[in-house]
Write an enzyme that holds these catalytic residues in place. Structure first.
Site, PDB file in Angstrom:
ATOM      1  N   ARG A 131      -2.866 -67.705  54.284  1.00 16.70           N
ATOM      2  CA  ARG A 131      -2.044 -67.713  55.495  1.00 16.70           C
ATOM      3  C   ARG A 131      -1.481 -66.310  55.676  1.00 16.70           C
ATOM      4  NH1 ARG A 131      -4.166 -71.735  56.819  1.00 16.70           N
ATOM      5  NH2 ARG A 131      -3.261 -73.766  57.243  1.00 16.70           N
TER       6      ARG A 131
ATOM      7  N   GLU B  52      -0.781 -65.210  64.577  1.00 12.90           N
ATOM      8  CA  GLU B  52      -2.097 -65.436  65.201  1.00 12.90           C
ATOM      9  C   GLU B  52      -1.951 -66.002  66.611  1.00 12.90           C
ATOM     10  OE1 GLU B  52      -4.167 -67.984  62.451  1.00 12.90           O
ATOM     11  OE2 GLU B  52      -3.997 -66.525  60.850  1.00 12.90           O
TER      12      GLU B  52
ATOM     13  N   ASP C  47      -8.605 -62.709  57.141  1.00  9.21           N
ATOM     14  CA  ASP C  47      -8.988 -63.811  58.026  1.00  9.21           C
ATOM     15  C   ASP C  47      -7.762 -64.436  58.670  1.00  9.21           C
ATOM     16  OD1 ASP C  47     -10.790 -65.729  59.161  1.00  9.21           O
ATOM     17  OD2 ASP C  47     -10.157 -67.202  57.659  1.00  9.21           O
TER      18      ASP C  47
ATOM     19  N   GLY D 225      -5.998 -72.598  42.895  1.00  8.45           N
ATOM     20  CA  GLY D 225      -6.262 -73.996  43.260  1.00  8.45           C
ATOM     21  C   GLY D 225      -7.764 -74.151  43.479  1.00  8.45           C
ATOM     22  N   ARG D 226      -8.115 -75.145  44.308  1.00  6.04           N
ATOM     23  CA  ARG D 226      -9.545 -75.411  44.524  1.00  6.04           C
ATOM     24  C   ARG D 226     -10.249 -74.199  45.107  1.00  6.04           C
ATOM     25  NH1 ARG D 226      -7.905 -81.330  46.409  1.00  6.04           N
ATOM     26  NH2 ARG D 226      -6.292 -80.120  47.415  1.00  6.04           N
TER      27      ARG D 226
ATOM     28  N   SER E 119      -0.491 -67.792  39.180  1.00  2.00           N
ATOM     29  CA  SER E 119      -0.075 -69.054  39.803  1.00  2.00           C
ATOM     30  C   SER E 119       1.246 -69.425  39.142  1.00  2.00           C
ATOM     31  CB  SER E 119      -1.137 -70.145  39.619  1.00  2.00           C
ATOM     32  OG  SER E 119      -1.415 -70.303  38.258  1.00  2.00           O
ATOM     33  N   ARG E 120       1.863 -70.525  39.606  1.00  2.00           N
ATOM     34  CA  ARG E 120       3.186 -70.851  39.059  1.00  2.00           C
ATOM     35  C   ARG E 120       3.132 -70.998  37.542  1.00  2.00           C
ATOM     36  NH1 ARG E 120       4.666 -75.527  43.137  1.00  2.00           N
ATOM     37  NH2 ARG E 120       2.426 -75.568  42.920  1.00  2.00           N
ATOM     38  N   THR E 121       2.073 -71.671  37.061  1.00  2.00           N
ATOM     39  CA  THR E 121       1.920 -71.852  35.608  1.00  2.00           C
ATOM     40  C   THR E 121       0.472 -71.554  35.250  1.00  2.00           C
ATOM     41  OG1 THR E 121       1.458 -74.175  36.062  1.00  2.00           O
ATOM     42  CG2 THR E 121       3.704 -73.654  35.371  1.00  2.00           C
TER      43      THR E 121
ATOM     44  N   ILE F  47      -7.376 -64.959  52.726  1.00  2.00           N
ATOM     45  CA  ILE F  47      -8.005 -66.098  53.422  1.00  2.00           C
ATOM     46  C   ILE F  47      -7.047 -67.298  53.402  1.00  2.00           C
ATOM     47  CG2 ILE F  47     -10.443 -65.493  53.185  1.00  2.00           C
ATOM     48  CD1 ILE F  47      -8.620 -67.734  50.691  1.00  2.00           C
TER      49      ILE F  47
ATOM     50  N   HIS G 214      -9.398 -66.190  61.724  1.00  2.00           N
ATOM     51  CA  HIS G 214      -9.031 -67.417  60.991  1.00  2.00           C
ATOM     52  C   HIS G 214     -10.204 -68.403  61.033  1.00  2.00           C
ATOM     53  CE1 HIS G 214      -5.463 -70.071  59.585  1.00  2.00           C
ATOM     54  NE2 HIS G 214      -6.602 -70.489  59.045  1.00  2.00           N
TER      55      HIS G 214
END
Ligand code: GLV
Length: 321
Positions: free
Chosen positions: A239, A268, A263, A159-160, A180-182, A237, A287
């Protein structure tokens, strides 16, 4: 807008709170002696909640606020908010994408370098005066650094943030692959692996940069970790729960995984004691991916901007639902 009641469940960031207080009636749940009573007393006026990625919106809080119209989250991650339920109940949700992309990607590269070049251990070595006593050693073992430039970097989630990590790693002459998924047609210069295990098997460094969803929970499991192997480094970085943490810990302890830069953690702010002890090959951060002054301000402005847009009847700046 001064009469519109906005609930904050915990102190998030002083600038954010001050900007909210300039425009809204801010109710601070953490200051209440009795939280449930406070909610009962105010549940007919609270129209917005400001939250963050760690807290989200609990099902109990959602149920306690019948007049809730919008949740404006100080985070890009939405895993602690039941988006389906919000949609069903007509509650709008906004987050803070884009403004934090560069910082999170910077930290991913920082953690990678910190693990490979043993920056925390090097720092301790100089600071403690050990350098004057001889070679860089831990016990009797000579410590060697590992190179980052030119390595194979695998990214889980392009993603971004994943893309920004890829761009940075390219600057280090790294070969980029992703899962990734696609496949992403716009990233045809990177190798796509439909399987995370295959991605890990072809990576020296595996960076987790995907959102946490039911599909990505524990996407980094024992098989993936073993495919990355004893010279591989895992960087997370995203979750904590994208990684099976007990499996990560045992792989590091047993030497089946080379190192980790983390991170984020499953529970947490609790970090497994063994990770804390593994201070030569594990680098930890609290985090803090988006934690720069510049980015936190940008995030706060988006949180406030989304609320203002909503209550002025305009399009949300960064809508999720
Ligand atoms: O973890 C941080 C975020 O989701 O913004």
């Amino acid at each position: 807008m001064e009469s519109i009641a906005v609930l904050m469940t915990k102190p998030i960031y002083s600038y954010l709170q001050a900007e909210l207080e300039k425009r809204f009636k801010v109710l601070k749940l953490w200051e209440a002696q009795d939280g449930s009573r406070f909610l009962e007393d105010h549940n007919q006026i609270i129209r917005a909640v400001v939250s963050d990625g760690g807290t989200g919106l609990s099902p109990e809080l959602m149920a306690a606020l019948p007049k809730l119209e919008i949740v404006s989250s100080f985070s890009v991650g939405m895993d602690k908010i039941d988006l389906g339920k919000c949609k069903e109940k007509g509650i709008r949700v906004s987050n803070t994408p884009d403004v934090l992309t560069d910082d999170v990607a910077d930290l991913a590269i920082g953690l990678t370098l910190a693990v490979l070049r043993k920056l925390p251990a090097s720092d301790r070595y100089v600071r403690s005066g050990m350098w004057k006593k001889g070679e860089f050693k831990l016990g009797t073992k000579m410590l060697l650094y590992f190179q980052f430039s030119g390595k194979s970097v695998g990214i889980v989630g392009l993603g971004r943030i994943g893309q920004a990590i890829a761009t940075r790693a390219e600057g280090f002459g790294c070969k980029i692959s992703y899962h990734s998924r696609t496949p992403k047609p716009e990233s045809s210069n990177y190798t796509y692996y439909p399987s995370v295990v295959d991605l890990a098997a072809h990576s020296d460094i595996l960076v987790v940069a995907c959102a946490l969803t039911n599909e990505t929970r524990h996407i980094i499991n024992r098989e993936v970790i073993d495919a990355l192997g004893p010279r591989g480094v895992l960087v997370n970085i995203a979750r904590g729960a994208t990684v099976d943490e007990p499996e990560l810990v045992s792989a590091l302890v047993e030497g089946r995984l080379g190192g980790a830069g983390l991170d984020v953690f499953e529970n947490e702010p609790n970090v497994p004691e063994q990770l804390i002890e593994l201070d030569e090959k594990v680098v930890l951060a609290p985090h803090a991916g988006s934690g720069t002054e510049e980015t936190r301000k940008g995030m706060a402005d988006l949180v406030v901007g989304n609320l203002v847009a909503h209550f002025e009847g305009k399009e949300l700046l960064t809508p999720v639902v």
